[in-house]
Design an enzyme around this catalytic site. Sequence first.
Site, PDB file in Angstrom:
ATOM      1  N   SER A 142       0.869  -1.176   0.000  1.00 56.54           N
ATOM      2  CA  SER A 142       0.000   0.000   0.000  1.00 56.54           C
ATOM      3  C   SER A 142       0.909   1.229   0.000  1.00 56.54           C
ATOM      4  CB  SER A 142      -0.854   0.007   1.279  1.00 56.54           C
ATOM      5  OG  SER A 142      -1.461   1.277   1.486  1.00 56.54           O
ATOM      6  N   TYR A 155      -2.004  -1.110  10.483  1.00 55.31           N
ATOM      7  CA  TYR A 155      -1.971  -1.234   9.017  1.00 55.31           C
ATOM      8  C   TYR A 155      -0.668  -0.667   8.462  1.00 55.31           C
ATOM      9  CZ  TYR A 155      -3.920  -1.011   4.230  1.00 55.31           C
ATOM     10  OH  TYR A 155      -4.157  -1.168   2.879  1.00 55.31           O
TER      11      TYR A 155
HETATM   12  P1  NAD Z   1     -11.434  -6.301   0.425  1.00 50.62           P
HETATM   13  O1  NAD Z   1     -11.977  -6.145   1.791  1.00 50.62           O
HETATM   14  O2  NAD Z   1     -12.290  -5.990  -0.772  1.00 50.62           O
HETATM   15  O3  NAD Z   1     -10.872  -7.779   0.214  1.00 50.62           O
HETATM   16  C1  NAD Z   1     -10.112  -8.407   1.202  1.00 50.62           C
HETATM   17  C2  NAD Z   1     -10.034  -9.878   0.864  1.00 50.62           C
HETATM   18  O4  NAD Z   1      -9.287 -10.520   1.903  1.00 50.62           O
HETATM   19  C3  NAD Z   1     -11.400 -10.559   0.817  1.00 50.62           C
HETATM   20  O5  NAD Z   1     -11.383 -11.561  -0.194  1.00 50.62           O
HETATM   21  C4  NAD Z   1     -11.490 -11.217   2.205  1.00 50.62           C
HETATM   22  O6  NAD Z   1     -12.360 -12.347   2.235  1.00 50.62           O
HETATM   23  C5  NAD Z   1     -10.041 -11.623   2.400  1.00 50.62           C
HETATM   24  N1  NAD Z   1      -9.703 -11.887   3.783  1.00 50.62           N
HETATM   25  C6  NAD Z   1      -9.880 -11.096   4.871  1.00 50.62           C
HETATM   26  N2  NAD Z   1      -9.461 -11.728   5.975  1.00 50.62           N
HETATM   27  C7  NAD Z   1      -8.983 -12.931   5.570  1.00 50.62           C
HETATM   28  C8  NAD Z   1      -8.417 -14.064   6.247  1.00 50.62           C
HETATM   29  N3  NAD Z   1      -8.239 -14.072   7.574  1.00 50.62           N
HETATM   30  N4  NAD Z   1      -8.063 -15.139   5.499  1.00 50.62           N
HETATM   31  C9  NAD Z   1      -8.255 -15.159   4.172  1.00 50.62           C
HETATM   32  N5  NAD Z   1      -8.783 -14.139   3.485  1.00 50.62           N
HETATM   33  C10 NAD Z   1      -9.147 -13.046   4.188  1.00 50.62           C
HETATM   34  O7  NAD Z   1     -10.099  -5.422   0.418  1.00 50.62           O
HETATM   35  P2  NAD Z   1      -9.235  -4.767  -0.767  1.00 50.62           P
HETATM   36  O8  NAD Z   1      -9.421  -3.311  -0.713  1.00 50.62           O
HETATM   37  O9  NAD Z   1      -9.436  -5.490  -2.052  1.00 50.62           O
HETATM   38  O10 NAD Z   1      -7.776  -5.050  -0.208  1.00 50.62           O
HETATM   39  C11 NAD Z   1      -6.917  -6.048  -0.718  1.00 50.62           C
HETATM   40  C12 NAD Z   1      -5.484  -5.725  -0.345  1.00 50.62           C
HETATM   41  O11 NAD Z   1      -5.125  -4.468  -0.950  1.00 50.62           O
HETATM   42  C13 NAD Z   1      -5.246  -5.550   1.154  1.00 50.62           C
HETATM   43  O12 NAD Z   1      -4.001  -6.095   1.501  1.00 50.62           O
HETATM   44  C14 NAD Z   1      -5.236  -4.042   1.326  1.00 50.62           C
HETATM   45  O13 NAD Z   1      -4.486  -3.643   2.428  1.00 50.62           O
HETATM   46  C15 NAD Z   1      -4.595  -3.614   0.033  1.00 50.62           C
HETATM   47  N6  NAD Z   1      -4.839  -2.220  -0.334  1.00 50.62           N
HETATM   48  C16 NAD Z   1      -6.101  -1.762  -0.544  1.00 50.62           C
HETATM   49  C17 NAD Z   1      -6.296  -0.436  -0.902  1.00 50.62           C
HETATM   50  C18 NAD Z   1      -7.658   0.144  -1.170  1.00 50.62           C
HETATM   51  O14 NAD Z   1      -7.750   1.373  -1.343  1.00 50.62           O
HETATM   52  N7  NAD Z   1      -8.712  -0.647  -1.260  1.00 50.62           N
HETATM   53  C19 NAD Z   1      -5.200   0.423  -1.013  1.00 50.62           C
HETATM   54  C20 NAD Z   1      -3.928  -0.083  -0.790  1.00 50.62           C
HETATM   55  C21 NAD Z   1      -3.756  -1.413  -0.449  1.00 50.62           C
END
Ligand code: NAD
Length: 260
Positions: A142, A155
């Site tokens: 991130s 985080y």
């Molecule tokens: P999201 O909530 O849409 O998806 C998260 C996924 O992780 C889901 O499939 C959920 O079921 C799974 N998950 C959660 N806990 C789990 C566990 N204990 N075991 C297995 N699976 C688990 O989130 P997202 O926004 O798609 O985020 C995905 C990644 O991208 C994360 O690492 C997040 O930190 C990173 N990220 C997101 C953003 C953003 O703006 N959305 C920005 C930077 C980084």
Amino acid sequence: MLKGKVAIITGSTSGIGLGVARKLAASGADIVLNGFGDAAEIEAVRSGIEADFGVKARYSAADMTKPDQIKAMVDETVAAFGSVDILVNNAGIQHTAPVTEFPAERWDSVIAINLSAVFHGIQSALPHMQAKGWGRIINIASVHGLVASVNKAAYVAAKHGVIGLTKVVALENAEGGITCNAICPGWVLTPLVQKQIDALAAREGISETEAKVKLLSEKQPSKQFTTPEELGDLAVFLSSPAAANIKGAALTVDGGWTAQ
Ligand code: NAD
């Protein structure tokens, strides 16, 4: 381009992980989906990927807080598909609170899923990649692996850790066909961020649209969300021969967030 390759994407039942899984499948990789959600919906996603892209798709319910389940997911993938060539460590959660009010159990779960699971996944998958002399490890970090924001202690700590771990794994495998890199998105409109938009709208008494504009304006100069599809295309590029010498990088896709 990725025909014959096998990719595990953690946390791919939703958001960025699903976008990355679909792009890797569109490039010909067989894939393993992972994450939580409604069983029927997950099955529809899995079978939809097989139908849309003509690849094989499996689903693992491994809980990323459980090292033994992470290892079992990798072992089952190798047993079913013969290898694990691409590992996308994507599963992640968020919790926001000032440090003094941050619940210790939320600290533990954010570190477990966002950081320790990345270590356990790499430790399980890497020997298979080393045996074949080829592999791609892509850690979804991130911008918060590079800079901080208030109220995101666990985080930000976890994501900084992911970038450090990425560099170590890249260096330990600097010679040969394995690469390890981190992708650092800014705001991406997924369920994880929607929760923060809803909270902002409620806190400030503004509409959802106004909250989205406010959220973007504070940090992301492009004022556009990055999309899961754009991140999927970057993961495909990192898996391509053109990216063979990109090792230990933290690639921002953040609309200028960290350029400021
Ligand atoms: P999201 O909530 O849409 O998806 C998260 C996924 O992780 C889901 O499939 C959920 O079921 C799974 N998950 C959660 N806990 C789990 C566990 N204990 N075991 C297995 N699976 C688990 O989130 P997202 O926004 O798609 O985020 C995905 C990644 O991208 C994360 O690492 C997040 O930190 C990173 N990220 C997101 C953003 C953003 O703006 N959305 C920005 C930077 C980084």
